[in-house]
Write an enzyme that holds these catalytic residues in place. Sequence first.
Site, PDB file in Angstrom:
ATOM      1  N   GLY A   1       0.902  -1.120   0.055  1.00 30.65           N
ATOM      2  CA  GLY A   1       0.089   0.005   0.008  1.00 30.65           C
ATOM      3  C   GLY A   1       0.942   1.158   0.058  1.00 30.65           C
ATOM      4  O   GLY A   1       0.654   2.140   0.584  1.00 30.65           O
TER       5      GLY A   1
ATOM      6  N   GLN B   1      -2.078   6.545   2.166  1.00 28.33           N
ATOM      7  CA  GLN B   1      -1.857   7.668   2.963  1.00 28.33           C
ATOM      8  C   GLN B   1      -1.005   7.353   4.349  1.00 28.33           C
ATOM      9  O   GLN B   1      -0.067   8.230   4.670  1.00 28.33           O
ATOM     10  CB  GLN B   1      -3.008   8.538   3.205  1.00 28.33           C
ATOM     11  CG  GLN B   1      -4.293   7.572   3.740  1.00 28.33           C
ATOM     12  CD  GLN B   1      -5.232   8.212   4.760  1.00 28.33           C
ATOM     13  OE1 GLN B   1      -5.085   9.420   4.808  1.00 28.33           O
ATOM     14  NE2 GLN B   1      -6.087   7.680   5.320  1.00 28.33           N
ATOM     15  N   ILE B   2      -1.070   6.130   4.710  1.00 23.39           N
ATOM     16  CA  ILE B   2      -0.487   5.537   5.841  1.00 23.39           C
ATOM     17  C   ILE B   2       1.164   5.523   5.427  1.00 23.39           C
ATOM     18  O   ILE B   2       2.066   5.968   6.137  1.00 23.39           O
ATOM     19  CB  ILE B   2      -0.761   4.261   6.532  1.00 23.39           C
ATOM     20  CG1 ILE B   2      -2.240   4.658   6.875  1.00 23.39           C
ATOM     21  CG2 ILE B   2       0.104   3.831   7.583  1.00 23.39           C
ATOM     22  CD1 ILE B   2      -2.806   3.291   7.769  1.00 23.39           C
ATOM     23  N   ALA B   3       1.306   4.928   4.307  1.00 23.50           N
ATOM     24  CA  ALA B   3       2.543   4.696   3.734  1.00 23.50           C
ATOM     25  C   ALA B   3       3.416   6.161   3.513  1.00 23.50           C
ATOM     26  O   ALA B   3       4.785   5.874   3.660  1.00 23.50           O
ATOM     27  CB  ALA B   3       2.667   4.029   2.496  1.00 23.50           C
TER      28      ALA B   3
ATOM     29  N   GLN C   1      -0.648 -12.368  -0.267  1.00 20.54           N
ATOM     30  CA  GLN C   1       0.602 -11.895   0.486  1.00 20.54           C
ATOM     31  C   GLN C   1       1.267 -13.104   1.421  1.00 20.54           C
ATOM     32  O   GLN C   1       2.360 -13.008   1.481  1.00 20.54           O
ATOM     33  CB  GLN C   1       0.287 -10.661   1.173  1.00 20.54           C
ATOM     34  CG  GLN C   1       0.213  -9.580   0.162  1.00 20.54           C
ATOM     35  CD  GLN C   1      -0.030  -8.257   0.489  1.00 20.54           C
ATOM     36  OE1 GLN C   1       0.222  -7.875   1.744  1.00 20.54           O
ATOM     37  NE2 GLN C   1      -0.372  -7.220  -0.351  1.00 20.54           N
TER      38      GLN C   1
ATOM     39  N   VAL D   1      -1.403  -4.072   9.167  1.00 16.70           N
ATOM     40  CA  VAL D   1      -1.821  -2.723   9.662  1.00 16.70           C
ATOM     41  C   VAL D   1      -3.337  -2.716   9.025  1.00 16.70           C
ATOM     42  O   VAL D   1      -4.194  -2.334   9.567  1.00 16.70           O
ATOM     43  CB  VAL D   1      -1.131  -1.546   9.112  1.00 16.70           C
ATOM     44  CG1 VAL D   1      -1.825  -0.490   9.343  1.00 16.70           C
ATOM     45  CG2 VAL D   1       0.217  -1.518   9.855  1.00 16.70           C
TER      46      VAL D   1
ATOM     47  N   ASN E   1      -6.871  -3.397   7.805  1.00 16.26           N
ATOM     48  CA  ASN E   1      -7.979  -3.894   8.608  1.00 16.26           C
ATOM     49  C   ASN E   1      -8.740  -5.011   8.030  1.00 16.26           C
ATOM     50  O   ASN E   1      -8.965  -4.914   6.497  1.00 16.26           O
ATOM     51  CB  ASN E   1      -8.876  -2.618   8.930  1.00 16.26           C
ATOM     52  CG  ASN E   1      -8.247  -1.961  10.016  1.00 16.26           C
ATOM     53  OD1 ASN E   1      -7.887  -2.399  11.153  1.00 16.26           O
ATOM     54  ND2 ASN E   1      -8.469  -0.605   9.981  1.00 16.26           N
TER      55      ASN E   1
ATOM     56  N   ASP F   1      -4.131   1.894  19.455  1.00 16.94           N
ATOM     57  CA  ASP F   1      -4.939   2.123  20.306  1.00 16.94           C
ATOM     58  C   ASP F   1      -4.382   2.331  21.681  1.00 16.94           C
ATOM     59  O   ASP F   1      -4.895   2.865  22.680  1.00 16.94           O
ATOM     60  CB  ASP F   1      -5.853   0.634  20.436  1.00 16.94           C
ATOM     61  CG  ASP F   1      -6.339   0.213  19.020  1.00 16.94           C
ATOM     62  OD1 ASP F   1      -7.210   1.054  18.801  1.00 16.94           O
ATOM     63  OD2 ASP F   1      -5.871  -0.612  18.339  1.00 16.94           O
TER      64      ASP F   1
ATOM     65  N   HIS G   1      -8.677  -5.283  17.171  1.00 19.99           N
ATOM     66  CA  HIS G   1      -8.546  -4.092  16.920  1.00 19.99           C
ATOM     67  C   HIS G   1      -9.941  -3.486  16.149  1.00 19.99           C
ATOM     68  O   HIS G   1      -9.878  -3.379  15.116  1.00 19.99           O
ATOM     69  CB  HIS G   1      -7.314  -3.682  15.767  1.00 19.99           C
ATOM     70  CG  HIS G   1      -7.410  -2.330  15.212  1.00 19.99           C
ATOM     71  ND1 HIS G   1      -7.233  -1.116  16.234  1.00 19.99           N
ATOM     72  CD2 HIS G   1      -7.595  -1.894  14.085  1.00 19.99           C
ATOM     73  CE1 HIS G   1      -7.229  -0.116  15.459  1.00 19.99           C
ATOM     74  NE2 HIS G   1      -7.524  -0.122  14.162  1.00 19.99           N
TER      75      HIS G   1
HETATM   76  P1  NAD Z   1      -5.455   4.097   1.624  1.00 20.37           P
HETATM   77  O1  NAD Z   1      -6.553   3.972   0.747  1.00 20.37           O
HETATM   78  O2  NAD Z   1      -4.839   5.750   1.524  1.00 20.37           O
HETATM   79  O3  NAD Z   1      -3.850   3.073   1.107  1.00 20.37           O
HETATM   80  C1  NAD Z   1      -4.044   1.758   0.698  1.00 20.37           C
HETATM   81  C2  NAD Z   1      -3.030   1.636  -0.198  1.00 20.37           C
HETATM   82  O4  NAD Z   1      -3.287  -0.026  -0.615  1.00 20.37           O
HETATM   83  C3  NAD Z   1      -3.414   2.084  -1.843  1.00 20.37           C
HETATM   84  O5  NAD Z   1      -2.270   2.710  -2.330  1.00 20.37           O
HETATM   85  C4  NAD Z   1      -3.994   0.827  -2.531  1.00 20.37           C
HETATM   86  O6  NAD Z   1      -3.816   1.075  -3.899  1.00 20.37           O
HETATM   87  C5  NAD Z   1      -3.253  -0.278  -1.885  1.00 20.37           C
HETATM   88  N1  NAD Z   1      -3.583  -1.376  -2.125  1.00 20.37           N
HETATM   89  C6  NAD Z   1      -5.084  -1.797  -2.165  1.00 20.37           C
HETATM   90  N2  NAD Z   1      -4.776  -3.468  -2.449  1.00 20.37           N
HETATM   91  C7  NAD Z   1      -3.653  -3.484  -2.380  1.00 20.37           C
HETATM   92  C8  NAD Z   1      -2.757  -4.691  -2.699  1.00 20.37           C
HETATM   93  N3  NAD Z   1      -3.732  -5.952  -3.002  1.00 20.37           N
HETATM   94  N4  NAD Z   1      -1.374  -4.903  -2.716  1.00 20.37           N
HETATM   95  C9  NAD Z   1      -0.768  -3.825  -2.532  1.00 20.37           C
HETATM   96  N5  NAD Z   1      -1.584  -2.558  -2.265  1.00 20.37           N
HETATM   97  C10 NAD Z   1      -2.655  -2.548  -2.405  1.00 20.37           C
HETATM   98  O7  NAD Z   1      -5.366   3.567   2.876  1.00 20.37           O
HETATM   99  P2  NAD Z   1      -4.687   3.844   4.185  1.00 20.37           P
HETATM  100  O8  NAD Z   1      -5.302   5.046   4.996  1.00 20.37           O
HETATM  101  O9  NAD Z   1      -3.305   3.905   3.996  1.00 20.37           O
HETATM  102  O10 NAD Z   1      -5.143   2.431   5.393  1.00 20.37           O
HETATM  103  C11 NAD Z   1      -4.576   1.148   4.787  1.00 20.37           C
HETATM  104  C12 NAD Z   1      -5.162   0.270   5.772  1.00 20.37           C
HETATM  105  O11 NAD Z   1      -4.802   0.356   7.086  1.00 20.37           O
HETATM  106  C13 NAD Z   1      -6.927   0.266   5.787  1.00 20.37           C
HETATM  107  O12 NAD Z   1      -7.250  -0.986   5.632  1.00 20.37           O
HETATM  108  C14 NAD Z   1      -6.940   1.034   6.985  1.00 20.37           C
HETATM  109  O13 NAD Z   1      -8.305   0.520   7.512  1.00 20.37           O
HETATM  110  C15 NAD Z   1      -5.752   0.373   7.831  1.00 20.37           C
HETATM  111  N6  NAD Z   1      -5.794   1.028   9.072  1.00 20.37           N
HETATM  112  C16 NAD Z   1      -5.217   0.294  10.417  1.00 20.37           C
HETATM  113  C17 NAD Z   1      -4.896   0.883  11.528  1.00 20.37           C
HETATM  114  C18 NAD Z   1      -4.652  -0.049  12.610  1.00 20.37           C
HETATM  115  O14 NAD Z   1      -4.446   0.563  13.676  1.00 20.37           O
HETATM  116  N7  NAD Z   1      -4.296  -1.314  12.603  1.00 20.37           N
HETATM  117  C19 NAD Z   1      -5.036   2.263  11.461  1.00 20.37           C
HETATM  118  C20 NAD Z   1      -5.295   3.111  10.355  1.00 20.37           C
HETATM  119  C21 NAD Z   1      -5.533   2.333   9.230  1.00 20.37           C
HETATM  120  C1  LMR Z   2      -8.099   3.481  13.307  1.00 21.32           C
HETATM  121  O1  LMR Z   2      -8.101   2.780  14.252  1.00 21.32           O
HETATM  122  O2  LMR Z   2      -8.035   4.511  13.027  1.00 21.32           O
HETATM  123  C2  LMR Z   2      -7.829   2.580  12.063  1.00 21.32           C
HETATM  124  O3  LMR Z   2      -8.267   1.282  12.455  1.00 21.32           O
HETATM  125  C3  LMR Z   2      -8.650   3.166  10.824  1.00 21.32           C
HETATM  126  C4  LMR Z   2     -10.386   2.811  11.265  1.00 21.32           C
HETATM  127  O4  LMR Z   2     -11.035   2.327  10.346  1.00 21.32           O
HETATM  128  O5  LMR Z   2     -10.755   3.051  12.352  1.00 21.32           O
END
Ligand code: NAD
Ligand code: LMR
Length: 334
Positions: free
Chosen positions: A13, A17-19, A114, A131, A133, A161, A189
């Site tokens: 990813g 935005q996270i990356a 993956q 990371v 979800n 969290d 989570h």
């Molecule tokens: P985002 O939409 O900005 O970025 C996701 C990226 O993943 C995109 O660039 C997309 O093209 C890419 N992607 C989609 N399918 C893919 C695949 N098969 N292989 C590789 N890349 C792929 O989303 P984000 O805001 O960066 O969030 C990413 C994930 O992290 C979401 O599922 C979000 O819910 C989760 N998240 C988890 C936590 C946590 O605390 N665990 C916190 C925040 C966000």
């Molecule tokens: C968070 O906790 O902020 C992330 O898991 C994004 C979400 O969907 O809540």
Amino acid sequence: MAEGEPIRVVVTGAAGQIAYSLISMIANGDVFGTKQPVILHLLDIPPAMGVLEGVCMEIDDLALPLVKGYVKTTDPEVAFKDVDAAFLVGAMPRREGMERKDLLSANVKIFKVQGEALNKYAKKDVKVLVVGNPANTNALICSFYAPSIPKENFTAMTRLDQNRAQSAIAKRLGLCVSNVKNVTIWGNHSSTQFPDVFNASVTSSDSSKSVYDSINDSQWLEGDFIKTIQTRGAAVIQARKMSSAMSAAKAAVDHMRDWWSGTASGSWVSMGVISDGSYGVPKDLIYSLPVSISNKQWKIVQGLKITDFAKNKLDLTAKELLEEKEEAMAVCNA
Ligand code: NAD
Ligand code: LMR
């Protein structure tokens, strides 16, 4: 000064935005240390390659000496080849009104693919942080499809969290967040997680007191505090119209840094790890538990006080994870 052989670190990813926050912190040495060179493996899907090209230009422009190269790819074989550490971020984020488990059918297959790629191409001691979800269940599926890699090497992120909970306690007490220690996140989570301060402490240079006694408001601690942490992700989405990213990237850094470098004596952190029956949690779930870490190995902290109130919460979040596991297996087998 960079020393030694570079390690290979994959971020999936990578155009998301996270990356965008995470990559610069890895490149800066915030995770693996300021002497550890890295080669970045950046995976995303074909429509995101243009954006990823721009991210790579910015990696060049960061001009950071630890970066010994990067590859940008859509091919899991290239992305996972010989990696030492994996940040599995790429997945669909939720939108307003959704629960994280609503993403399961869309996202879980990504983690099957993956997992298979990690199994074939990654180093056998690779450290995997999921990371994307629903993070716990995605990590479980990833591990399931990577049987040649120890289950202990697959973890899910609940550090955000933990950071949220520590920050909320510090704010309530008017203290610095570094004075709050050993808050535990139990379970998923998700909105069933249990942020637990029964075993947490508030420390200063010459004293340590329990968070419970310091706050002295059990109604808040067992009510609004828990609810706020459980629903913080949704609150950020409501305000930003996008899910948390800056704080998520920082939490990913904290998680992997502590796994790599260890925790301080007497303190622990929360990670979604494979459950072994400790604290009555069903075995073989990725469940957030208190862990201490040394020599890059985590160990579940034993003997923490679990009240009846806490036990109910631990059971509730385990039940949700068992349901998610069943659904995820059905999706993967369909
Ligand atoms: P985002 O939409 O900005 O970025 C996701 C990226 O993943 C995109 O660039 C997309 O093209 C890419 N992607 C989609 N399918 C893919 C695949 N098969 N292989 C590789 N890349 C792929 O989303 P984000 O805001 O960066 O969030 C990413 C994930 O992290 C979401 O599922 C979000 O819910 C989760 N998240 C988890 C936590 C946590 O605390 N665990 C916190 C925040 C966000
Ligand atoms: C968070 O906790 O902020 C992330 O898991 C994004 C979400 O969907 O809540």
